[in-house]
Every structure is written in C-alpha cells, then in structure tokens.
Design an enzyme around this catalytic site. Structure first.
Site, PDB file in Angstrom:
ATOM      1  N   ILE A 251       0.845  -1.202   0.000  1.00 31.26           N
ATOM      2  CA  ILE A 251       0.000   0.000   0.000  1.00 31.26           C
ATOM      3  C   ILE A 251       0.880   1.251   0.000  1.00 31.26           C
ATOM      4  CG2 ILE A 251      -1.737   1.311   1.301  1.00 31.26           C
ATOM      5  CD1 ILE A 251      -2.832  -1.453   2.273  1.00 31.26           C
TER       6      ILE A 251
ATOM      7  N   ASP B  50      10.915   1.582   7.251  1.00 32.03           N
ATOM      8  CA  ASP B  50      10.527   0.176   7.264  1.00 32.03           C
ATOM      9  C   ASP B  50      11.762  -0.645   7.600  1.00 32.03           C
ATOM     10  OD1 ASP B  50       9.805  -2.498   6.646  1.00 32.03           O
ATOM     11  OD2 ASP B  50       8.273  -1.787   5.246  1.00 32.03           O
TER      12      ASP B  50
ATOM     13  N   ARG C 157      -4.346   0.023  10.875  1.00 29.19           N
ATOM     14  CA  ARG C 157      -5.137  -0.641  11.906  1.00 29.19           C
ATOM     15  C   ARG C 157      -5.292   0.269  13.113  1.00 29.19           C
ATOM     16  NH1 ARG C 157      -6.881  -3.551   8.786  1.00 29.19           N
ATOM     17  NH2 ARG C 157      -6.785  -5.813   8.621  1.00 29.19           N
TER      18      ARG C 157
ATOM     19  N   ASP D 235      -8.941   5.831   9.116  1.00 34.87           N
ATOM     20  CA  ASP D 235      -9.918   4.921   8.513  1.00 34.87           C
ATOM     21  C   ASP D 235     -10.152   3.736   9.439  1.00 34.87           C
ATOM     22  OD1 ASP D 235     -11.602   4.028   6.370  1.00 34.87           O
ATOM     23  OD2 ASP D 235     -10.089   2.491   5.931  1.00 34.87           O
TER      24      ASP D 235
ATOM     25  N   GLU E   8     -14.182  -0.532  16.679  1.00 32.97           N
ATOM     26  CA  GLU E   8     -15.010  -0.264  15.485  1.00 32.97           C
ATOM     27  C   GLU E   8     -16.353  -0.971  15.654  1.00 32.97           C
ATOM     28  OE1 GLU E   8     -12.760  -1.264  11.957  1.00 32.97           O
ATOM     29  OE2 GLU E   8     -11.126   0.055  12.545  1.00 32.97           O
TER      30      GLU E   8
ATOM     31  N   HIS F  17     -13.599   2.397   8.133  1.00 32.25           N
ATOM     32  CA  HIS F  17     -12.796   1.266   7.631  1.00 32.25           C
ATOM     33  C   HIS F  17     -13.180   0.909   6.183  1.00 32.25           C
ATOM     34  CE1 HIS F  17     -10.260  -2.303   9.245  1.00 32.25           C
ATOM     35  NE2 HIS F  17     -10.051  -2.142   7.943  1.00 32.25           N
TER      36      HIS F  17
ATOM     37  N   GLY G  13     -11.140   1.508   3.517  1.00 32.78           N
ATOM     38  CA  GLY G  13      -9.949   1.512   2.660  1.00 32.78           C
ATOM     39  C   GLY G  13     -10.015   0.574   1.466  1.00 32.78           C
TER      40      GLY G  13
HETATM   41  P1  NAD Z   1       2.432  -5.211   3.430  1.00 36.31           P
HETATM   42  O1  NAD Z   1       2.682  -6.463   4.192  1.00 36.31           O
HETATM   43  O2  NAD Z   1       2.665  -5.202   1.955  1.00 36.31           O
HETATM   44  O3  NAD Z   1       3.332  -4.034   4.050  1.00 36.31           O
HETATM   45  C1  NAD Z   1       3.509  -3.844   5.408  1.00 36.31           C
HETATM   46  C2  NAD Z   1       4.910  -3.286   5.601  1.00 36.31           C
HETATM   47  O4  NAD Z   1       5.074  -2.936   6.978  1.00 36.31           O
HETATM   48  C3  NAD Z   1       6.010  -4.320   5.254  1.00 36.31           C
HETATM   49  O5  NAD Z   1       6.902  -3.798   4.289  1.00 36.31           O
HETATM   50  C4  NAD Z   1       6.713  -4.538   6.597  1.00 36.31           C
HETATM   51  O6  NAD Z   1       8.121  -4.730   6.451  1.00 36.31           O
HETATM   52  C5  NAD Z   1       6.403  -3.232   7.313  1.00 36.31           C
HETATM   53  N1  NAD Z   1       6.534  -3.330   8.763  1.00 36.31           N
HETATM   54  C6  NAD Z   1       6.232  -4.377   9.571  1.00 36.31           C
HETATM   55  N2  NAD Z   1       6.500  -4.046  10.856  1.00 36.31           N
HETATM   56  C7  NAD Z   1       6.965  -2.771  10.836  1.00 36.31           C
HETATM   57  C8  NAD Z   1       7.405  -1.873  11.841  1.00 36.31           C
HETATM   58  N3  NAD Z   1       7.433  -2.224  13.122  1.00 36.31           N
HETATM   59  N4  NAD Z   1       7.805  -0.640  11.462  1.00 36.31           N
HETATM   60  C9  NAD Z   1       7.782  -0.249  10.157  1.00 36.31           C
HETATM   61  N5  NAD Z   1       7.402  -1.075   9.152  1.00 36.31           N
HETATM   62  C10 NAD Z   1       6.979  -2.309   9.500  1.00 36.31           C
HETATM   63  O7  NAD Z   1       0.956  -4.762   3.785  1.00 36.31           O
HETATM   64  P2  NAD Z   1       0.026  -3.738   3.004  1.00 36.31           P
HETATM   65  O8  NAD Z   1      -0.790  -4.467   2.012  1.00 36.31           O
HETATM   66  O9  NAD Z   1       0.844  -2.579   2.578  1.00 36.31           O
HETATM   67  O10 NAD Z   1      -0.969  -3.323   4.180  1.00 36.31           O
HETATM   68  C11 NAD Z   1      -0.520  -2.592   5.318  1.00 36.31           C
HETATM   69  C12 NAD Z   1      -1.569  -2.676   6.392  1.00 36.31           C
HETATM   70  O11 NAD Z   1      -2.725  -1.960   5.964  1.00 36.31           O
HETATM   71  C13 NAD Z   1      -2.087  -4.101   6.655  1.00 36.31           C
HETATM   72  O12 NAD Z   1      -1.299  -4.767   7.625  1.00 36.31           O
HETATM   73  C14 NAD Z   1      -3.489  -3.894   7.140  1.00 36.31           C
HETATM   74  O13 NAD Z   1      -3.497  -3.873   8.557  1.00 36.31           O
HETATM   75  C15 NAD Z   1      -3.862  -2.520   6.619  1.00 36.31           C
HETATM   76  N6  NAD Z   1      -4.977  -2.567   5.643  1.00 36.31           N
HETATM   77  C16 NAD Z   1      -6.041  -1.754   5.852  1.00 36.31           C
HETATM   78  C17 NAD Z   1      -7.108  -1.756   4.957  1.00 36.31           C
HETATM   79  C18 NAD Z   1      -8.296  -0.849   5.132  1.00 36.31           C
HETATM   80  O14 NAD Z   1      -9.373  -1.183   4.680  1.00 36.31           O
HETATM   81  N7  NAD Z   1      -8.137   0.307   5.750  1.00 36.31           N
HETATM   82  C19 NAD Z   1      -7.099  -2.615   3.861  1.00 36.31           C
HETATM   83  C20 NAD Z   1      -5.975  -3.406   3.660  1.00 36.31           C
HETATM   84  C21 NAD Z   1      -4.926  -3.389   4.562  1.00 36.31           C
END
Ligand code: NAD
Length: 315
Positions: free
Chosen positions: A152, A171, A233, A257, A262, A281, A283
């Site tokens: 994302i 990251d 989250r 979001d 929730e 929520h 997204g």
């Molecule tokens: P992803 O796994 O591709 O990316 C997450 C990134 O976070 C990874 O690169 C990881 O290395 C990094 N990370 C892990 N721990 C970390 C830390 N302590 N500090 C910094 N970076 C850290 O996931 P994504 O698809 O990009 O999604 C990210 C988050 O978005 C998901 O975990 C989910 O909780 C949330 N999400 C929300 C919605 C929504 O509807 N709002 C929808 C999809 C996902």
C-alpha cells in the site's frame, strides 16, 4: 462441502466469486447481519471452510472445528486470526495481499488532500450555514513520510510522485529502495520521518512492535501543523494522545480509517474536532478491489476443498 461466510462484502459487487463456489459444488451460508461471537462459535464447527472478515477467530473456538480445512481472509490484515492455533491444528490460512493496495492508497491520498484543503471541515460549515473561506495548504512538493513500505505504501508513493512530493520511508524490514523509487524515495528512521514530514501516512500491520507506535511522545516529535493519516489498523495510533495534539494545534489534523474500537463509540472525543476525519474502515472498499478479493477467496476455498494448494498460504 460447506463454506461459512462472515465477511460482509464477500461477493457483494458481482456474481463471479459466487459462481466459483457454485461451480465447485460448495454450499455457501452467510452469517453477517445476525453475526454474534456466540453464534459464530456455535456454527463454525459444522463447516469445511470459512471466508472471514474482521471479527476475531480465537484459539478456543478453532479447537472445536474438527472439519475446518481453510480460513480464507477476505483482505490482507491477519491480526484477527490466531495463526499459531491454526498452524497447530493444521488449518490452512490464506489472505489476499496487494489486491486492495490501489484502493487503500487512493483513500490515503484522498485523506491527505481532504486534510490539507479542509474539504470536510469547510463542507460541514456550508451545510450548517457558514460560508467561510478556509485557507488550506498545498500538497504539491511537500514531504510525505511513509511508515511501512509494503504494497500500500508503495502505491501511495507512486501517487505522491504526481504531486512532486519528496518521500521518506521507514521500514526496518527493507534495506534497499527498489529501483523504481530511487529518484524520489529515501529510507529514513522513524524519528526522521516524524521530524521532517508534512504528511505521515501509516501502512504497517498491527503487531506487538507497532501497537501504540504513535503515542504522545511520538506525536510530539512530528512537525507542528503536520497531518497524520492512518489507514492501517486501530491501536497503532493512541487515540487520546491524537485528540490532544489535534486540539492543541500541534498537528494540523488527522484522518483515521481505522480505530481501536469499530464502530467508533458515539462519545469518542475524536468526533468533536473538525480537524479529525474518521471514515468507517472503507480503505479496501472499491468495486474493483472487493470483486478481486472475493474471487481470490472463492478460488482458494475451491482449491483447498478440491485437494489443491491455494494461493497466498500464510500458515
Ligand atoms: P504489506 O505487508 O505489503 O506491508 C507492510 C509493511 O510494513 C512491510 O513492508 C513490513 O516490512 C512493514 N513493517 C512491519 N513491521 C513494521 C514496523 N514495526 N515498522 C515499520 N514497518 C513495519 O501490507 P500492506 O498491504 O501494505 O498493508 C498494510 C496494512 O494496511 C495491513 O497490515 C493492514 O493492517 C492494513 N490494511 C487496511 C485496509 C483498510 O481497509 N483500511 C485494507 C488493507 C490493509
């Protein structure tokens, strides 16, 4: 073969996913409108597969599910599922990563533009009879801090490029910026991201490391007037501390979001400030994303129950 669906949006924007299940001879039951944790715990042991949304699936319930072969998460985040228990019990868990990355990135950028131009706040005024000029901020050429640089966040960076933004990404699991981003994304520490960014957008999973990552101390490290956007989250940003920094004007505003509880309780102080925007929520909820995620979940259930290996196996 029977699948229980507790994800509200599964198969809601097209018939493709439902056809996949039907074609595989899998009978589907929805437990959505009348969902309760008790009803779920009572019902799920009768099923071979589950397509799950955001509710919790704890170990003590999983232990009573002798038939269950697969838990297909309708989305990416897995923090509501006890993965250790699933592994121990031999239940396959899949998710659908990256598929909603465009939709969530769009929303994060929408929140950024909304905050810096005060769109919601100004519109709220007009609806209440106040026709008042609101002087906002440009997004153009500002610094964007990304916390997490996964699917994302990368899509947010791609969009930020169109605004000539400088991007700092924190990251700890990424050591090198992929070639595509080398011109405009720099890896930085979390302290640096907070100190230098005009916008900070959070894209990390909820883990022990990230819980309360944005507490009062961290929020105070941000630039005065900066904007914080969390589409990842609830629980990553401390809500009381966020309320305080937005009220005091330390931050220019925030958009969430996702929140700790929730739906957000009606008496939450977050609802009392015009510079805090909360969306329910949403997204991942674009037509395109929901359809693609539903189809992958249905295919994974059909594959697993048909003796094949599904895609995106987590455990
Ligand atoms: P992803 O796994 O591709 O990316 C997450 C990134 O976070 C990874 O690169 C990881 O290395 C990094 N990370 C892990 N721990 C970390 C830390 N302590 N500090 C910094 N970076 C850290 O996931 P994504 O698809 O990009 O999604 C990210 C988050 O978005 C998901 O975990 C989910 O909780 C949330 N999400 C929300 C919605 C929504 O509807 N709002 C929808 C999809 C996902």
């Amino acid at each position: 073969m029977k699948v229980l669906v507790t994800s509200r949006s599964f198969g809601q924007v097209g018939t493709e996913a439902l056809s996949v299940l039907e074609g595989a001879g899998i009978q589907m039951t929805r437990l959505v409108d009348d969902y309760t944790d008790e009803k779920f715990a009572e019902t799920i042991p009768e099923y071979d597969a589950l397509i799950i949304g955001a509710h919790k699936f704890p170990a003590e319930v999983m232990e009573r599910c002798g038939r269950l072969q697969i838990i297909a998460k309708h989305g990416a985040g897995l923090d509501n599922i006890d993965l250790e228990a699933a592994k121990r019990l031999g239940i396959t868990v899949t998710n659908v990563p990256a598929t909603n990355a465009n939709a969530v990135a769009d929303l994060a950028v929408a929140h950024m533009l909304n905050l810096c131009r005060g769109v919601s706040a100004a519109s709220w005024g007009v609806k209440n009879g106040v026709w008042k000029v609101y002087i906002g901020r440009d997004m153009y050429a500002k610094t964007l801090g990304l916390v997490g640089f996964g699917n994302i966040a990368k899509n947010v960076a791609r969009r930020a490029r169109g605004f000539s933004m400088k991007v700092l990404a924190y990251d700890p699991y990424i050591t090198e910026v992929p070639e595509e981003f080398q011109d405009y994304v720099a890896i930085a520490s979390l302290d640096e991201v907070c100190a230098k960014s005009d916008f900070v957008s959070v894209h990390v999973p909820l883990t022990d490391e990230t819980r309360n990552m944005f507490d009062r101390k961290r929020l105070d490290m941000m630039k005065t007037g900066a904007f914080l956007i969390n589409t990842s989250r609830g629980g990553i940003v401390e809500e009381q501390a966020l309320f305080e920094v937005c009220k005091e004007g330390k931050l220019g505003g925030a958009a969430l979001d996702v929140v700790e509880t929730e739906p957000l309780p009606a008496d939450s102080p977050l609802l009392t400030l015009s510079n805090i925007v909360v969306t329910p929520h949403i997204g991942m909820y674009s037509y395109e994303a929901v359809n693609a995620v539903s189809v992958t979940c249905a295919e994974n259930v059909a594959k697993k129950l048909g003796g094949e290996t599904p895609r995106f196996v987590v455990v």
